[in-house]
Design a protein around this motif. Structure first.
Motif, PDB file in Angstrom:
ATOM      1  N   PRO A 189      27.277   5.173  43.253  1.00  0.00           N
ATOM      2  CA  PRO A 189      28.261   5.648  42.513  1.00  0.00           C
ATOM      3  C   PRO A 189      28.444   4.401  40.966  1.00  0.00           C
ATOM      4  O   PRO A 189      27.249   4.546  40.324  1.00  0.00           O
ATOM      5  CB  PRO A 189      30.046   5.183  42.912  1.00  0.00           C
ATOM      6  N   VAL A 190      27.548   2.929  41.923  1.00  0.00           N
ATOM      7  CA  VAL A 190      27.514   2.526  40.607  1.00  0.00           C
ATOM      8  C   VAL A 190      26.094   2.576  40.056  1.00  0.00           C
ATOM      9  O   VAL A 190      25.235   3.204  38.927  1.00  0.00           O
ATOM     10  CB  VAL A 190      26.801   1.137  40.720  1.00  0.00           C
ATOM     11  N   ARG A 191      24.799   2.725  40.863  1.00  0.00           N
ATOM     12  CA  ARG A 191      23.762   3.297  40.187  1.00  0.00           C
ATOM     13  C   ARG A 191      23.231   4.137  39.511  1.00  0.00           C
ATOM     14  O   ARG A 191      22.420   4.348  38.556  1.00  0.00           O
ATOM     15  CB  ARG A 191      22.539   2.765  41.957  1.00  0.00           C
ATOM     16  N   ALA A 247      30.113  10.034  40.347  1.00  0.00           N
ATOM     17  CA  ALA A 247      30.473   8.547  40.874  1.00  0.00           C
ATOM     18  C   ALA A 247      31.496   8.922  41.847  1.00  0.00           C
ATOM     19  O   ALA A 247      32.131   8.369  42.423  1.00  0.00           O
ATOM     20  CB  ALA A 247      30.007   7.776  39.936  1.00  0.00           C
ATOM     21  N   GLY A 248      32.431   9.569  40.757  1.00  0.00           N
ATOM     22  CA  GLY A 248      34.505  10.044  40.918  1.00  0.00           C
ATOM     23  C   GLY A 248      33.679  10.063  42.567  1.00  0.00           C
ATOM     24  O   GLY A 248      35.138  10.042  42.638  1.00  0.00           O
ATOM     25  N   HIS A 259      35.292   0.668  48.601  1.00  0.00           N
ATOM     26  CA  HIS A 259      34.779   0.147  48.562  1.00  0.00           C
ATOM     27  C   HIS A 259      34.568  -0.373  47.009  1.00  0.00           C
ATOM     28  O   HIS A 259      34.397  -1.504  46.240  1.00  0.00           O
ATOM     29  CB  HIS A 259      34.070  -0.743  49.299  1.00  0.00           C
ATOM     30  N   ARG A 260      33.730   0.984  46.402  1.00  0.00           N
ATOM     31  CA  ARG A 260      33.591   0.865  44.816  1.00  0.00           C
ATOM     32  C   ARG A 260      34.620   0.945  43.854  1.00  0.00           C
ATOM     33  O   ARG A 260      33.667   0.950  42.714  1.00  0.00           O
ATOM     34  CB  ARG A 260      32.271   1.387  44.713  1.00  0.00           C
ATOM     35  N   ARG A 261      35.205   1.270  44.275  1.00  0.00           N
ATOM     36  CA  ARG A 261      36.472   2.382  43.105  1.00  0.00           C
ATOM     37  C   ARG A 261      36.534   0.905  42.179  1.00  0.00           C
ATOM     38  O   ARG A 261      36.853   1.950  40.875  1.00  0.00           O
ATOM     39  CB  ARG A 261      37.907   2.896  43.799  1.00  0.00           C
ATOM     40  N   GLU A 321      25.662  -4.553  34.176  1.00  0.00           N
ATOM     41  CA  GLU A 321      25.147  -4.207  35.657  1.00  0.00           C
ATOM     42  C   GLU A 321      25.142  -5.583  36.853  1.00  0.00           C
ATOM     43  O   GLU A 321      24.375  -5.644  37.733  1.00  0.00           O
ATOM     44  CB  GLU A 321      23.020  -3.990  34.743  1.00  0.00           C
ATOM     45  N   SER A 322      25.029  -6.994  36.007  1.00  0.00           N
ATOM     46  CA  SER A 322      24.930  -8.286  36.883  1.00  0.00           C
ATOM     47  C   SER A 322      26.010  -8.563  37.224  1.00  0.00           C
ATOM     48  O   SER A 322      26.753  -8.927  38.464  1.00  0.00           O
ATOM     49  CB  SER A 322      24.594  -9.390  36.071  1.00  0.00           C
TER      50      SER A 322
END
Length: 397
Positions: A189-191, A247-248, A259-261, A321-322
């Motif tokens: 999801p983040v990428r 991603a959602g 864990h990315r929620r 991003e960081s």
């Protein structure tokens, strides 16, 4: 005269050659830019191709090996259609697929038994099946499946009986398989959001800085070009919205991504208010261009505010991003408000006052993208603007 004609002919030829070289260079740059856009799209949707291939193979295997369908065409077709129809909304698409199949079966079976088969009968069945589907939904997959199923029943049912139940079963197998594959092979999801956001941020930051330079120099064409360029960001914004939808879905149905929620919610909120900021920025630059064209006073603070917005967005992207969030991007946004307040105190015309108002609006949207609620963001902007405005008026030097 002959020498003059030769010189004129040579000059025209040289000018034509120069134009050809420029046109060739522009075309080459356009091709490269178009390829970069296609490459970004391919990177974003590559996982969809893998998911569709796996889902099609798995759906065929289940229908053929477990349920013994001799030609399980519809199961893999339904799986691919569910995955490809709309990124981020596969569960809803599965329900729509089943509704469409049922609508096509109901109308097809009922009418074919009464009016028979043939070209006009097929057209009638499809028309009524689609009308029934539209009464069940707003369109999309329901209509597609209803029409396709109606055609199937009208053309193949007289030759091959018993298609109704296998068609429903295949639709269920394909839809469920697609959802399972999305859960087992989810996107990162983040990428996926970061890949879609980078070109949008790069273009937006560049256009804001270009506009600021144009405002500071009273360059109407430059500001107008930046204004139009912001309007041209819609395709990149759509790509980002698709990435957020995908991603959602991943963080909703895939245990591997739960864990990315919280991180996803941050990106989702930021994307929503970024879109509002872009629209506000278009109006801001539109009125700035009008102010320049109408020879209104354009204090330096207006250009400085737009520069600060560009800097704030650049920093906001780096922090996102960081994963290291500071208050530096917020401070840059507030500095833009300070400069707008100074410009307002110095004196602006009608369009200039609209630019100041839009700077406050954009600043509010950007603060909300950082997590502030509407009341908090509006209050911070109002207090900052009023304080700086009073300071500038009391000390004009």
């Amino acid at each position: 005269m002959a020498a003059g004609e030769r010189i004129g002919s040579w000059a025209r030829g040289a000018a034509g050659s120069a134009r050809d070289r420029v046109a060739g260079t522009v075309a080459a740059l356009s091709v490269r830019a178009d390829w970069r856009e296609r490459r970004r799209t391919l990177e974003l949707y590559a996982i969809l191709a893998v998911q569709a291939g796996v889902a099609a193979a798995l759906a065929w295997w289940v229908a053929h090996n477990l349920l013994h369908h001799p030609s399980p065409v519809f199961a893999p077709t339904a799986a691919v259609g569910t995955i490809a129809a709309a990124i981020g909304r596969r569960t809803r698409r599965t329900v729509e697929l089943l509704l469409g199949v049922l609508a096509g079966l109901l109308v097809g079976d009922a009418l074919i038994a009464v009016i028979g088969t043939g070209p006009w009968q097929t057209g009638t069945v499809v028309t009524l099946a689609i009308l029934l589907a539209l009464s069940l939904s707003r369109g999309g997959q329901v209509v597609t499946q209803a029409g396709g199923t109606a055609v199937l029943i009208a053309t193949l049912a007289p030759v091959q009986r018993g298609l109704e139940v296998p068609r429903i079963v295949d639709a269920v197998i394909g839809g469920v398989t697609a959802v399972v594959v999305v859960a087992v092979l989810p996107v990162n999801p983040v990428r996926i959001i970061q890949r879609a956001a980078r070109p949008l941020f790069a273009a937006l930051i560049q256009h804001l800085h270009d506009a600021a330079e144009g405002i500071s120099h009273g360059d109407y064409p430059a500001v107008a070009h930046a204004r139009d360029a912001l309007g041209g960001l819609d395709p990149q914004l759509k790509l980002l919205n698709d990435a957020v939808s995908g991603a959602g879905e991943a963080v909703a149905i895939s245990p591997a991504r739960w864990h990315r929620r919280s991180e996803f919610e941050h990106y989702e909120r930021g994307t929503r208010y970024l879109a509002l900021a872009i629209r506000g920025g278009q109006e801001m630059l539109r009125r700035a261009a009008t102010a320049i064209r109408d020879d209104e006073p354009v204090p330096p603070g207006l250009a400085a505010a737009v520069h600060y917005f560009g800097d704030a967005l650049a920093l906001l992207q780096v922090e996102a991003e960081s994963g290291r969030h500071t208050d530096r991007s917020e401070q840059l946004i507030l500095k833009a408000v300070d400069r707008a307040a100074e410009a307002y105190a110095e004196g602006v015309g009608f369009s200039g006052s609209v630019v100041v108002a839009q700077i406050r609006t954009v600043a509010t949207d950007l603060l909300r993208s950082l997590g502030c609620d509407e009341e908090e963001a509006s209050g911070v902007i109002r207090k900052r603007f009023d304080a700086q405005h009073e300071t500038t008026e009391s000390d004009p030097t």
